[in-house]
Design a protein around this motif. Sequence first.
Motif, PDB file in Angstrom:
ATOM      1  N   GLU A 198       6.761  -8.659  -7.212  1.00  0.00           N
ATOM      2  CA  GLU A 198       5.390  -9.197  -7.086  1.00  0.00           C
ATOM      3  C   GLU A 198       4.641  -8.498  -5.945  1.00  0.00           C
ATOM      4  O   GLU A 198       3.456  -8.201  -6.068  1.00  0.00           O
ATOM      5  N   LEU A 199       5.334  -8.253  -4.839  1.00  0.00           N
ATOM      6  CA  LEU A 199       4.663  -7.631  -3.679  1.00  0.00           C
ATOM      7  C   LEU A 199       4.185  -6.207  -4.007  1.00  0.00           C
ATOM      8  O   LEU A 199       3.206  -5.725  -3.444  1.00  0.00           O
ATOM      9  N   ALA A 200       4.885  -5.563  -4.908  1.00  0.00           N
ATOM     10  CA  ALA A 200       4.505  -4.192  -5.292  1.00  0.00           C
ATOM     11  C   ALA A 200       3.467  -4.178  -6.408  1.00  0.00           C
ATOM     12  O   ALA A 200       2.913  -3.128  -6.748  1.00  0.00           O
ATOM     13  N   ARG A 201       3.178  -5.337  -6.981  1.00  0.00           N
ATOM     14  CA  ARG A 201       2.241  -5.411  -8.098  1.00  0.00           C
ATOM     15  C   ARG A 201       0.830  -5.069  -7.635  1.00  0.00           C
ATOM     16  O   ARG A 201       0.445  -5.363  -6.510  1.00  0.00           O
ATOM     17  N   ARG A 202       0.044  -4.487  -8.523  1.00  0.00           N
ATOM     18  CA  ARG A 202      -1.311  -4.054  -8.167  1.00  0.00           C
ATOM     19  C   ARG A 202      -2.388  -4.946  -8.763  1.00  0.00           C
ATOM     20  O   ARG A 202      -2.273  -5.431  -9.875  1.00  0.00           O
ATOM     21  N   GLY A 203      -3.461  -5.123  -7.959  1.00  0.00           N
ATOM     22  CA  GLY A 203      -4.698  -5.712  -8.446  1.00  0.00           C
ATOM     23  C   GLY A 203      -5.811  -4.707  -8.218  1.00  0.00           C
ATOM     24  O   GLY A 203      -5.554  -3.587  -7.764  1.00  0.00           O
ATOM     25  N   THR A 204      -7.040  -5.134  -8.488  1.00  0.00           N
ATOM     26  CA  THR A 204      -8.170  -4.213  -8.331  1.00  0.00           C
ATOM     27  C   THR A 204      -9.202  -4.788  -7.362  1.00  0.00           C
ATOM     28  O   THR A 204      -9.824  -5.824  -7.624  1.00  0.00           O
ATOM     29  N   HIS A 205      -9.381  -4.098  -6.256  1.00  0.00           N
ATOM     30  CA  HIS A 205     -10.386  -4.484  -5.271  1.00  0.00           C
ATOM     31  C   HIS A 205     -11.760  -4.004  -5.770  1.00  0.00           C
ATOM     32  O   HIS A 205     -11.863  -2.910  -6.320  1.00  0.00           O
ATOM     33  N   PRO A 206     -12.810  -4.832  -5.578  1.00  0.00           N
ATOM     34  CA  PRO A 206     -14.124  -4.462  -6.128  1.00  0.00           C
ATOM     35  C   PRO A 206     -14.673  -3.156  -5.540  1.00  0.00           C
ATOM     36  O   PRO A 206     -15.516  -2.515  -6.183  1.00  0.00           O
ATOM     37  N   GLU A 207     -14.247  -2.767  -4.364  1.00  0.00           N
ATOM     38  CA  GLU A 207     -14.792  -1.539  -3.779  1.00  0.00           C
ATOM     39  C   GLU A 207     -13.832  -0.372  -3.750  1.00  0.00           C
ATOM     40  O   GLU A 207     -14.225   0.750  -4.017  1.00  0.00           O
ATOM     41  N   PHE A 208     -12.568  -0.613  -3.415  1.00  0.00           N
ATOM     42  CA  PHE A 208     -11.696   0.556  -3.337  1.00  0.00           C
ATOM     43  C   PHE A 208     -10.541   0.573  -4.340  1.00  0.00           C
ATOM     44  O   PHE A 208      -9.583   1.324  -4.183  1.00  0.00           O
ATOM     45  N   GLY A 209     -10.672  -0.211  -5.404  1.00  0.00           N
ATOM     46  CA  GLY A 209      -9.742  -0.088  -6.525  1.00  0.00           C
ATOM     47  C   GLY A 209      -8.361  -0.647  -6.292  1.00  0.00           C
ATOM     48  O   GLY A 209      -8.219  -1.747  -5.739  1.00  0.00           O
ATOM     49  N   PRO A 210      -7.314   0.091  -6.712  1.00  0.00           N
ATOM     50  CA  PRO A 210      -5.961  -0.474  -6.743  1.00  0.00           C
ATOM     51  C   PRO A 210      -5.401  -0.806  -5.360  1.00  0.00           C
ATOM     52  O   PRO A 210      -5.450   0.017  -4.447  1.00  0.00           O
ATOM     53  N   VAL A 211      -4.900  -2.015  -5.236  1.00  0.00           N
ATOM     54  CA  VAL A 211      -4.241  -2.481  -4.002  1.00  0.00           C
ATOM     55  C   VAL A 211      -3.039  -3.316  -4.424  1.00  0.00           C
ATOM     56  O   VAL A 211      -3.070  -3.987  -5.453  1.00  0.00           O
ATOM     57  N   THR A 212      -1.983  -3.279  -3.614  1.00  0.00           N
ATOM     58  CA  THR A 212      -0.803  -4.087  -3.931  1.00  0.00           C
ATOM     59  C   THR A 212      -0.913  -5.463  -3.281  1.00  0.00           C
ATOM     60  O   THR A 212      -1.674  -5.657  -2.315  1.00  0.00           O
ATOM     61  N   LEU A 213      -0.099  -6.393  -3.780  1.00  0.00           N
ATOM     62  CA  LEU A 213      -0.059  -7.718  -3.161  1.00  0.00           C
ATOM     63  C   LEU A 213       0.411  -7.607  -1.715  1.00  0.00           C
ATOM     64  O   LEU A 213      -0.099  -8.308  -0.830  1.00  0.00           O
ATOM     65  N   ALA A 214       1.370  -6.708  -1.446  1.00  0.00           N
ATOM     66  CA  ALA A 214       1.846  -6.532  -0.064  1.00  0.00           C
ATOM     67  C   ALA A 214       0.701  -6.090   0.847  1.00  0.00           C
ATOM     68  O   ALA A 214       0.584  -6.563   1.984  1.00  0.00           O
TER      69      ALA A 214
END
Lengths: 173, 173
Positions: free
Chosen positions: A117-133
Amino acid sequence: MNVDLGTVRAQLSRTPGVLDALLRGLPDDWAGLTEGPGTWSPRGVVAHLTHADRTNWLPRARVLLAAGEAQVFSPFDRAGHQAVEATLSLNELLDDFAATRADSLRALDALSPGPAELARRGTHPEFGPVTLAQLLSTWAAHDLDHIMQITRTLGGGYRDAVGPWQAYLRIMR
Amino acid sequence: MNVDLGTVRAQLSRTPGVLDALLRGLPDDWAGLTEGPGTWSPRGVVAHLTHADRTNWLPRARVLLAAGEAQVFSPFDRAGHQAVEATLSLNELLDDFAATRADSLRALDALSPGPAELARRGTHPEFGPVTLAQLLSTWAAHDLDHIMQITRTLGGGYRDAVGPWQAYLRIMR
């Protein structure tokens, strides 16, 4: 530095006590002191941290875990704390933050994300892919950023009083 | 801002609690983290604050009250805390600071300077005439300066972990 979930959780749990020691009972003129137009007072920062716990960090973590990169995080309203700030005293704002943070820690413990889960990615509205960590590490670093801001703001209140020592205190530059 | 003796005393009395909330029990790698060669870790800063209480602020205040501008303050040894720092754990350094600060506050209360004493001048070794009020205000502002330094140092430890959020956190610039 190795920043794991325990590191993040420890910092998150320290912050209410730090703010309490630094601010509880502070006179209104200090609690409302800013660094100039458009900057936040200690009162405002406490209200902002509470608002961010309620609307930003864990809500984004939940979106990330539920939808991965497919759902962009909602933008965070940086002025969203101002209505609550206006209605509460400094001590009430500190109480509100401590209670909100305690709720957040309970929710984080319930979430209890593992390595996948910590390595999973979401999408930040300004700079795109970020991990949960990265998101959770930023939550802790954001606390420190705002403790620094409050401290710098209070230090600025001593500018005239210290006379020639002004040149020696980095907090006044 | 109006900085009177009560303002200074209140800040001085807050600082041990702030440092305790921020640091007690911190793992060694965080307690020893610096901002690069020649900069101080949180451990070092706590030791420095204790050393400054013992050798700088009140001793200078006493020289000022006893001799006025006639006797130049002794220079402060900025590295003078390092021997003690090396022998104590972080928690012991925090205990030592809290006890030393409590002594300082008792001594300040015993001194209880009035308006005439606060306006009295001494001689700083580098920038010349300073008042007791300026000296005491600087003591409080110096606490805030170093709380800011510790916070910034800890924040720097999150630099890699926050990924793209680095650009948004002032603490990392």
